[in-house]
Design a protein around this motif. Structure first.
Motif, PDB file in Angstrom:
ATOM      1  N   THR A   1       1.313  -1.600  -0.073  1.00  0.00           N
ATOM      2  CA  THR A   1       0.124  -0.008  -0.346  1.00  0.00           C
ATOM      3  C   THR A   1       1.033   1.458   0.047  1.00  0.00           C
ATOM      4  O   THR A   1       1.757   1.077   0.409  1.00  0.00           O
ATOM      5  CB  THR A   1      -0.640   0.081   1.553  1.00  0.00           C
ATOM      6  OG1 THR A   1      -0.392   0.267   2.520  1.00  0.00           O
ATOM      7  CG2 THR A   1      -1.958  -0.985   1.196  1.00  0.00           C
ATOM      8  N   ASP A   2       0.520   2.105  -0.963  1.00  0.00           N
ATOM      9  CA  ASP A   2       0.907   3.515  -0.416  1.00  0.00           C
ATOM     10  C   ASP A   2       0.819   3.597   1.062  1.00  0.00           C
ATOM     11  O   ASP A   2       0.242   3.934   1.673  1.00  0.00           O
ATOM     12  CB  ASP A   2       1.006   4.761  -1.668  1.00  0.00           C
ATOM     13  CG  ASP A   2      -0.157   5.098  -1.145  1.00  0.00           C
ATOM     14  OD1 ASP A   2      -1.322   4.856  -0.192  1.00  0.00           O
ATOM     15  OD2 ASP A   2      -1.022   5.884  -1.981  1.00  0.00           O
ATOM     16  N   LYS A   3       1.215   5.654   1.165  1.00  0.00           N
ATOM     17  CA  LYS A   3       1.633   6.017   2.380  1.00  0.00           C
ATOM     18  C   LYS A   3       0.215   6.087   2.796  1.00  0.00           C
ATOM     19  O   LYS A   3      -0.084   6.882   4.198  1.00  0.00           O
ATOM     20  CB  LYS A   3       2.676   6.567   2.855  1.00  0.00           C
ATOM     21  CG  LYS A   3       2.323   7.844   2.148  1.00  0.00           C
ATOM     22  CD  LYS A   3       3.580   9.204   2.049  1.00  0.00           C
ATOM     23  CE  LYS A   3       3.373  10.303   0.039  1.00  0.00           C
ATOM     24  NZ  LYS A   3       4.686  10.691   0.219  1.00  0.00           N
ATOM     25  N   THR A   4      -0.679   6.730   2.254  1.00  0.00           N
ATOM     26  CA  THR A   4      -2.023   7.817   2.506  1.00  0.00           C
ATOM     27  C   THR A   4      -2.683   6.004   2.682  1.00  0.00           C
ATOM     28  O   THR A   4      -4.024   6.595   3.332  1.00  0.00           O
ATOM     29  CB  THR A   4      -2.772   8.491   1.507  1.00  0.00           C
ATOM     30  OG1 THR A   4      -2.538   7.422   0.313  1.00  0.00           O
ATOM     31  CG2 THR A   4      -1.873   9.261   1.275  1.00  0.00           C
ATOM     32  N   ILE A   5      -2.027   5.440   2.305  1.00  0.00           N
ATOM     33  CA  ILE A   5      -3.672   4.017   2.383  1.00  0.00           C
ATOM     34  C   ILE A   5      -3.260   2.771   4.012  1.00  0.00           C
ATOM     35  O   ILE A   5      -1.369   2.745   3.489  1.00  0.00           O
ATOM     36  CB  ILE A   5      -3.909   2.608   1.968  1.00  0.00           C
ATOM     37  CG1 ILE A   5      -4.018   3.206   0.066  1.00  0.00           C
ATOM     38  CG2 ILE A   5      -4.785   1.545   1.967  1.00  0.00           C
ATOM     39  CD1 ILE A   5      -5.458   4.165   0.125  1.00  0.00           C
TER      40      ILE A   5
ATOM     41  N   ILE B   1      -2.000  -1.140  -3.414  1.00  0.00           N
ATOM     42  CA  ILE B   1      -3.608   0.047  -3.825  1.00  0.00           C
ATOM     43  C   ILE B   1      -3.083   1.133  -3.344  1.00  0.00           C
ATOM     44  O   ILE B   1      -1.463   1.310  -2.103  1.00  0.00           O
ATOM     45  CB  ILE B   1      -3.853  -0.530  -2.163  1.00  0.00           C
ATOM     46  CG1 ILE B   1      -4.549  -2.252  -2.743  1.00  0.00           C
ATOM     47  CG2 ILE B   1      -5.275   0.316  -1.937  1.00  0.00           C
ATOM     48  CD1 ILE B   1      -5.551  -3.243  -2.294  1.00  0.00           C
ATOM     49  N   SER B   2      -3.271   2.190  -3.572  1.00  0.00           N
ATOM     50  CA  SER B   2      -2.974   3.707  -3.730  1.00  0.00           C
ATOM     51  C   SER B   2      -4.165   4.350  -3.711  1.00  0.00           C
ATOM     52  O   SER B   2      -5.260   4.154  -4.451  1.00  0.00           O
ATOM     53  CB  SER B   2      -1.382   3.653  -4.788  1.00  0.00           C
ATOM     54  OG  SER B   2      -2.287   4.029  -6.283  1.00  0.00           O
TER      55      SER B   2
ATOM     56  N   ILE C   1     -11.682   0.670  -1.537  1.00  0.00           N
ATOM     57  CA  ILE C   1     -10.554  -0.291  -1.320  1.00  0.00           C
ATOM     58  C   ILE C   1     -11.248  -1.603  -2.327  1.00  0.00           C
ATOM     59  O   ILE C   1     -10.542  -2.564  -3.157  1.00  0.00           O
ATOM     60  CB  ILE C   1      -9.435  -0.629  -0.109  1.00  0.00           C
ATOM     61  CG1 ILE C   1      -8.584   0.339   0.491  1.00  0.00           C
ATOM     62  CG2 ILE C   1      -8.740  -1.944  -0.181  1.00  0.00           C
ATOM     63  CD1 ILE C   1      -8.246   0.848   1.394  1.00  0.00           C
ATOM     64  N   GLU C   2     -12.178  -1.844  -1.027  1.00  0.00           N
ATOM     65  CA  GLU C   2     -13.201  -3.370  -1.804  1.00  0.00           C
ATOM     66  C   GLU C   2     -13.466  -3.743  -3.132  1.00  0.00           C
ATOM     67  O   GLU C   2     -13.358  -3.617  -3.626  1.00  0.00           O
ATOM     68  CB  GLU C   2     -13.995  -3.476  -0.917  1.00  0.00           C
ATOM     69  CG  GLU C   2     -13.796  -3.689   0.752  1.00  0.00           C
ATOM     70  CD  GLU C   2     -13.086  -2.453   1.508  1.00  0.00           C
ATOM     71  OE1 GLU C   2     -13.382  -1.354   1.305  1.00  0.00           O
ATOM     72  OE2 GLU C   2     -13.261  -2.229   2.571  1.00  0.00           O
ATOM     73  N   GLN C   3     -13.644  -1.935  -3.578  1.00  0.00           N
ATOM     74  CA  GLN C   3     -14.707  -2.026  -4.968  1.00  0.00           C
ATOM     75  C   GLN C   3     -13.192  -1.611  -5.546  1.00  0.00           C
ATOM     76  O   GLN C   3     -13.351  -3.037  -6.802  1.00  0.00           O
ATOM     77  CB  GLN C   3     -15.342  -0.818  -5.163  1.00  0.00           C
ATOM     78  CG  GLN C   3     -16.620  -0.788  -4.350  1.00  0.00           C
ATOM     79  CD  GLN C   3     -17.223   0.413  -4.658  1.00  0.00           C
ATOM     80  OE1 GLN C   3     -16.302   1.358  -4.843  1.00  0.00           O
ATOM     81  NE2 GLN C   3     -18.410   0.756  -4.269  1.00  0.00           N
ATOM     82  N   ALA C   4     -12.198  -1.671  -5.682  1.00  0.00           N
ATOM     83  CA  ALA C   4     -11.072  -1.493  -6.634  1.00  0.00           C
ATOM     84  C   ALA C   4     -10.831  -3.042  -6.282  1.00  0.00           C
ATOM     85  O   ALA C   4     -10.247  -3.133  -7.536  1.00  0.00           O
ATOM     86  CB  ALA C   4     -10.291  -0.796  -5.975  1.00  0.00           C
TER      87      ALA C   4
ATOM     88  N   LEU D   1      -3.426  -5.441  -9.463  1.00  0.00           N
ATOM     89  CA  LEU D   1      -3.113  -6.643  -9.067  1.00  0.00           C
ATOM     90  C   LEU D   1      -1.601  -7.082 -10.725  1.00  0.00           C
ATOM     91  O   LEU D   1      -1.599  -7.114 -12.254  1.00  0.00           O
ATOM     92  CB  LEU D   1      -3.438  -7.453  -9.099  1.00  0.00           C
ATOM     93  CG  LEU D   1      -5.061  -7.446  -8.007  1.00  0.00           C
ATOM     94  CD1 LEU D   1      -5.843  -8.628  -8.573  1.00  0.00           C
ATOM     95  CD2 LEU D   1      -4.675  -7.509  -7.054  1.00  0.00           C
ATOM     96  N   GLU D   2      -0.526  -7.220  -9.821  1.00  0.00           N
ATOM     97  CA  GLU D   2       0.053  -7.959 -11.308  1.00  0.00           C
ATOM     98  C   GLU D   2       0.115  -9.371 -10.910  1.00  0.00           C
ATOM     99  O   GLU D   2       0.906 -10.598  -9.819  1.00  0.00           O
ATOM    100  CB  GLU D   2       1.741  -7.264 -11.021  1.00  0.00           C
ATOM    101  CG  GLU D   2       2.685  -8.136 -12.434  1.00  0.00           C
ATOM    102  CD  GLU D   2       4.190  -7.280 -11.866  1.00  0.00           C
ATOM    103  OE1 GLU D   2       5.098  -7.660 -12.525  1.00  0.00           O
ATOM    104  OE2 GLU D   2       4.101  -6.235 -11.107  1.00  0.00           O
TER     105      GLU D   2
END
Length: 104
Positions: free
Chosen positions: A7-11, A43-44, A79-82, A60-61
């Protein structure tokens, strides 16, 4: 199949969220697990701390044995939807790629 969660720093990427999404991804991609060595989840929040529409991005990779990795992404309000949208796209891509391999 190993799942790596980033995750990035905001998540907030606490263990509870990570465990929930890891389980969801493993369950949804179960039929492809013999072909996948690793999945990386990124996730960002595209806007940082600012509010915005569809600003949460899930990338997703998937690393497939003997092939180039494939990546899909989805943007949504949560996040759930993404994550759900990205899983759906990855399942479609894997079905196409692995279906072609089995036909040859």
């Amino acid at each position: 199949m190993k799942i790596q969660f980033n995750t990035d720093k905001t998540i907030q990427g606490d263990e509870r969220h990570e465990g929930y999404f890891t389980d969801q991804i493993a369950k949804e991609l179960d039929r492809f697990q013999s072909h996948i060595t690793r999945i990386e989840v990124h996730i960002s929040d595209e806007n940082g701390k600012k509010e915005g529409i569809k600003d949460i991005r899930c990338l997703l990779e998937a690393r497939i044995e003997g092939r180039q990795p494939i990546a899909v992404s989805d943007q949504a309000n949560t996040i759930e939807q993404a994550v759900s949208g990205a899983i759906h796209k990855l399942k479609a891509s894997l079905g196409t790629i692995l279906g072609r391999l089995q036909n040859h």
